[in-house]
Design an enzyme around this catalytic site. Structure first.
Site, PDB file in Angstrom:
ATOM      1  N   ASN A  55      -9.439   7.316   6.185  1.00 42.84           N
ATOM      2  CA  ASN A  55      -9.078   8.495   6.972  1.00 42.84           C
ATOM      3  C   ASN A  55      -7.983   9.329   6.323  1.00 42.84           C
ATOM      4  O   ASN A  55      -8.051  10.569   6.319  1.00 42.84           O
ATOM      5  CB  ASN A  55      -8.632   8.081   8.381  1.00 42.84           C
ATOM      6  CG  ASN A  55      -9.794   7.632   9.251  1.00 42.84           C
ATOM      7  OD1 ASN A  55     -10.932   8.057   9.033  1.00 42.84           O
ATOM      8  ND2 ASN A  55      -9.523   6.790  10.228  1.00 42.84           N
ATOM      9  N   ILE A  56      -6.946   8.665   5.788  1.00 45.76           N
ATOM     10  CA  ILE A  56      -5.859   9.417   5.162  1.00 45.76           C
ATOM     11  C   ILE A  56      -6.356  10.086   3.889  1.00 45.76           C
ATOM     12  O   ILE A  56      -6.035  11.252   3.615  1.00 45.76           O
ATOM     13  CB  ILE A  56      -4.648   8.504   4.859  1.00 45.76           C
ATOM     14  CG1 ILE A  56      -4.094   7.899   6.147  1.00 45.76           C
ATOM     15  CG2 ILE A  56      -3.549   9.298   4.149  1.00 45.76           C
ATOM     16  CD1 ILE A  56      -2.959   6.912   5.934  1.00 45.76           C
ATOM     17  N   GLY A 129      -4.807  -0.400   0.747  1.00 43.34           N
ATOM     18  CA  GLY A 129      -4.083  -1.653   0.947  1.00 43.34           C
ATOM     19  C   GLY A 129      -4.809  -2.480   1.993  1.00 43.34           C
ATOM     20  O   GLY A 129      -5.784  -2.015   2.606  1.00 43.34           O
ATOM     21  N   ARG A 138       2.257 -12.477   8.817  1.00 43.19           N
ATOM     22  CA  ARG A 138       2.817 -11.543   7.831  1.00 43.19           C
ATOM     23  C   ARG A 138       2.557 -12.041   6.407  1.00 43.19           C
ATOM     24  O   ARG A 138       2.258 -11.260   5.509  1.00 43.19           O
ATOM     25  CB  ARG A 138       4.332 -11.382   8.041  1.00 43.19           C
ATOM     26  CG  ARG A 138       4.711 -10.542   9.243  1.00 43.19           C
ATOM     27  CD  ARG A 138       6.206 -10.522   9.449  1.00 43.19           C
ATOM     28  NE  ARG A 138       6.886  -9.814   8.370  1.00 43.19           N
ATOM     29  CZ  ARG A 138       8.151 -10.033   8.017  1.00 43.19           C
ATOM     30  NH1 ARG A 138       8.851 -10.976   8.622  1.00 43.19           N
ATOM     31  NH2 ARG A 138       8.707  -9.337   7.066  1.00 43.19           N
ATOM     32  N   GLN A 152      -3.393  -3.053  -9.399  1.00 42.12           N
ATOM     33  CA  GLN A 152      -3.262  -1.610  -9.564  1.00 42.12           C
ATOM     34  C   GLN A 152      -2.035  -1.255 -10.394  1.00 42.12           C
ATOM     35  O   GLN A 152      -2.062  -0.296 -11.170  1.00 42.12           O
ATOM     36  CB  GLN A 152      -3.222  -0.934  -8.192  1.00 42.12           C
ATOM     37  CG  GLN A 152      -4.550  -1.060  -7.459  1.00 42.12           C
ATOM     38  CD  GLN A 152      -4.595  -0.346  -6.124  1.00 42.12           C
ATOM     39  OE1 GLN A 152      -3.569   0.099  -5.608  1.00 42.12           O
ATOM     40  NE2 GLN A 152      -5.773  -0.237  -5.543  1.00 42.12           N
ATOM     41  N   ASN A 171       0.974   0.200   4.014  1.00 42.84           N
ATOM     42  CA  ASN A 171       1.981  -0.733   4.521  1.00 42.84           C
ATOM     43  C   ASN A 171       1.697  -2.175   4.089  1.00 42.84           C
ATOM     44  O   ASN A 171       0.534  -2.544   3.912  1.00 42.84           O
ATOM     45  CB  ASN A 171       2.020  -0.652   6.049  1.00 42.84           C
ATOM     46  CG  ASN A 171       2.608   0.656   6.508  1.00 42.84           C
ATOM     47  OD1 ASN A 171       3.577   1.132   5.932  1.00 42.84           O
ATOM     48  ND2 ASN A 171       2.013   1.249   7.532  1.00 42.84           N
ATOM     49  N   ASP A 199       8.135   9.359   8.991  1.00 43.28           N
ATOM     50  CA  ASP A 199       9.157   9.040   9.989  1.00 43.28           C
ATOM     51  C   ASP A 199      10.186  10.177  10.086  1.00 43.28           C
ATOM     52  O   ASP A 199      10.629  10.540  11.181  1.00 43.28           O
ATOM     53  CB  ASP A 199       9.860   7.732   9.615  1.00 43.28           C
ATOM     54  CG  ASP A 199       8.870   6.621   9.328  1.00 43.28           C
ATOM     55  OD1 ASP A 199       8.050   6.326  10.206  1.00 43.28           O
ATOM     56  OD2 ASP A 199       8.906   6.070   8.212  1.00 43.28           O
ATOM     57  N   ARG A 202       8.612  12.974  11.971  1.00 42.72           N
ATOM     58  CA  ARG A 202       8.555  12.624  13.394  1.00 42.72           C
ATOM     59  C   ARG A 202       9.904  12.828  14.073  1.00 42.72           C
ATOM     60  O   ARG A 202       9.973  13.307  15.214  1.00 42.72           O
ATOM     61  CB  ARG A 202       8.104  11.174  13.545  1.00 42.72           C
ATOM     62  CG  ARG A 202       6.626  10.948  13.258  1.00 42.72           C
ATOM     63  CD  ARG A 202       6.288   9.465  13.120  1.00 42.72           C
ATOM     64  NE  ARG A 202       4.843   9.249  13.041  1.00 42.72           N
ATOM     65  CZ  ARG A 202       4.273   8.112  12.659  1.00 42.72           C
ATOM     66  NH1 ARG A 202       5.050   7.072  12.304  1.00 42.72           N
ATOM     67  NH2 ARG A 202       2.963   7.989  12.623  1.00 42.72           N
ATOM     68  N   HIS A 227      10.031   1.185   6.337  1.00 42.15           N
ATOM     69  CA  HIS A 227       9.018   1.879   7.138  1.00 42.15           C
ATOM     70  C   HIS A 227       8.416   0.852   8.082  1.00 42.15           C
ATOM     71  O   HIS A 227       7.329   0.315   7.870  1.00 42.15           O
ATOM     72  CB  HIS A 227       7.943   2.493   6.235  1.00 42.15           C
ATOM     73  CG  HIS A 227       6.833   3.141   7.004  1.00 42.15           C
ATOM     74  ND1 HIS A 227       7.054   4.201   7.856  1.00 42.15           N
ATOM     75  CD2 HIS A 227       5.507   2.865   7.078  1.00 42.15           C
ATOM     76  CE1 HIS A 227       5.898   4.560   8.407  1.00 42.15           C
ATOM     77  NE2 HIS A 227       4.950   3.752   7.953  1.00 42.15           N
ATOM     78  N   SER A 282      -2.467   6.904  12.384  1.00 43.78           N
ATOM     79  CA  SER A 282      -2.146   8.283  11.984  1.00 43.78           C
ATOM     80  C   SER A 282      -2.770   8.582  10.628  1.00 43.78           C
ATOM     81  O   SER A 282      -2.603   7.827   9.680  1.00 43.78           O
ATOM     82  CB  SER A 282      -0.634   8.469  11.881  1.00 43.78           C
ATOM     83  OG  SER A 282       0.012   8.086  13.068  1.00 43.78           O
TER      84      SER A 282
END
Length: 372
Positions: A55-56, A129, A138, A152, A171, A199, A202, A227, A282
């Site tokens: 999407n981005i 990613g 995590r 990469q 991220n 950020d 925003r 972030h 987003s």
């Protein structure tokens, strides 16, 4: 032969007129030459977009092609990298870019081959990613991204232009940038950054909405740190342009409790709010912020204005050197530097240190994945 009539030396006048005409003609030719020089098309800049089929990527590719990132006179060639399952979507994006006939777009390379994608690129926008999905630890997410960014980084190290500038969007952006820095040692560390401009934007938007002013009149907020939900949007040095001049945000927003609580939480959780409302993360705002980041880095920040960028810490403001941490920076001639000498109150110090501790933990987790 000299022509002198009633005391007027016409020979001299004719000579002067000829000299004047010669000078005018020469000046005109120089003006035309300079105009032609200015109109010479610049060499295209090669821009890599990883994860381009997402999407981005779909949002940012036309923004770049239209000149939103590098300016209205800079041509570019887009290198679109995806993984094999997305190859058809990648080819579709290439077709749409070609069909949009962007004047600045001089070529599109769509590939699933990381070496081909990284060949001679001047800018790398790392959107691809492995996302964290519900139920994942995590460390599991980190281990997958370590593999991706190690590969990469190696390709950029060996095939990218020596002046390549890198923006990591995927991220965990700060730590992905740190991994990339470790495995692409020939790329100067100042050329590896991560995106916290989203950020920053925003925060600007929330303040503008609170004060009912145009967002363009608000400047110099700071996003410190990671972030993540530990990021610290700081308004202590932010101002609003008014008819009477720039005025501090803290003078105009009288509700200090809002600034220290609701505002910070709103900026930290804005991405989650978009995800809840859209059922997707987003994309448009992230793409726009990435364009802002690169544009200011290449073309410079306006005088008297700074922006937030995730960069390698040099120890400024007590942040441990080596962490990729968001600082206020000013940009000029393709370089950034951290704004120095800003006062840090006790509240800010704690927030900044909390985010630094989280980044140190992520760094340790990434190292453990690398050594596994």
């Amino acid at each position: 032969m000299d022509f002198v009539i009633e005391g007027i030396d016409y020979t001299s006048l004719i000579q002067k007129a000829l000299v004047l005409l010669f000078c005018v003609a020469l000046s005109w030719k120089m003006i035309i030459y300079m105009c032609n020089m200015l109109n010479i098309e610049q060499d295209p800049i090669r821009v890599l977009i990883t994860g381009a089929a997402g999407n981005i990527g779909y949002a940012i590719a036309p923004m770049i092609a239209r000149g939103m990132m590098l300016g209205p006179d800079q041509p570019m060639i887009l290198h679109l990298l995806g993984i094999e399952p997305t190859s058809r979507s990648l080819e579709a994006l290439k077709m749409e870019l070609q069909d949009s006939v962007f004047p600045l777009l001089k070529g599109v390379i769509a590939t699933t081959n990381v070496v081909e994608a990284c060949k001679d690129v001047n800018i790398a926008i790392m959107i691809g990613g492995y996302p964290r999905i519900p139920g994942m630890e995590r460390k599991d997410v980190m281990s997958k991204n370590v593999v991706i960014y190690k590969a990469q980084a190696s390709a950029l190290e060996n095939y990218a232009s020596e002046d390549c500038k890198v923006l990591v969007v995927a991220n965990p952006a700060n730590t992905n940038a740190l991994i990339l820095k470790e495995f692409a040692p020939s790329i100067p560390e100042e050329n590896i950054t991560c995106l916290t401009r989203l950020d920053h934007n925003r925060a600007l938007a929330q303040l503008a909405d609170k004060l009912s002013v145009p967002v363009s009149s608000v400047k110099n907020v700071i996003v410190w740190g990671n972030h993540s939900s530990t990021q610290y949007p700081d308004t202590n040095h932010a101002t609003v342009s008014t008819q009477a001049g720039d005025r501090p945000i803290k003078e105009l927003v009288t509700d200090q409790n809002w600034l220290k609580n609701e505002f910070i939480a709103e900026v930290q959780q804005r991405g989650a709010a978009v995800l809840r409302a859209r059922k997707q993360s987003s994309a448009l705002s992230a793409a726009s912020a990435a364009c802002d980041h690169i544009r200011d880095w290449f073309l410079g920040t306006p005088k008297g204005t700074w922006v937030s960028m995730g960069v390698c810490s040099d120890g400024s403001y007590g942040i441990p050197p080596g962490l990729v941490y968001s600082f206020p920076v000013i940009c000029e001639k393709g370089s950034w530097k951290i704004v120095q000498g800003l006062s840090i109150d006790e509240f800010s110090r704690k927030k900044m240190d909390d985010s630094a501790r989280e980044l140190a933990e992520e760094k340790g987790l990434a190292n453990s994945c690398l050594n596994a």
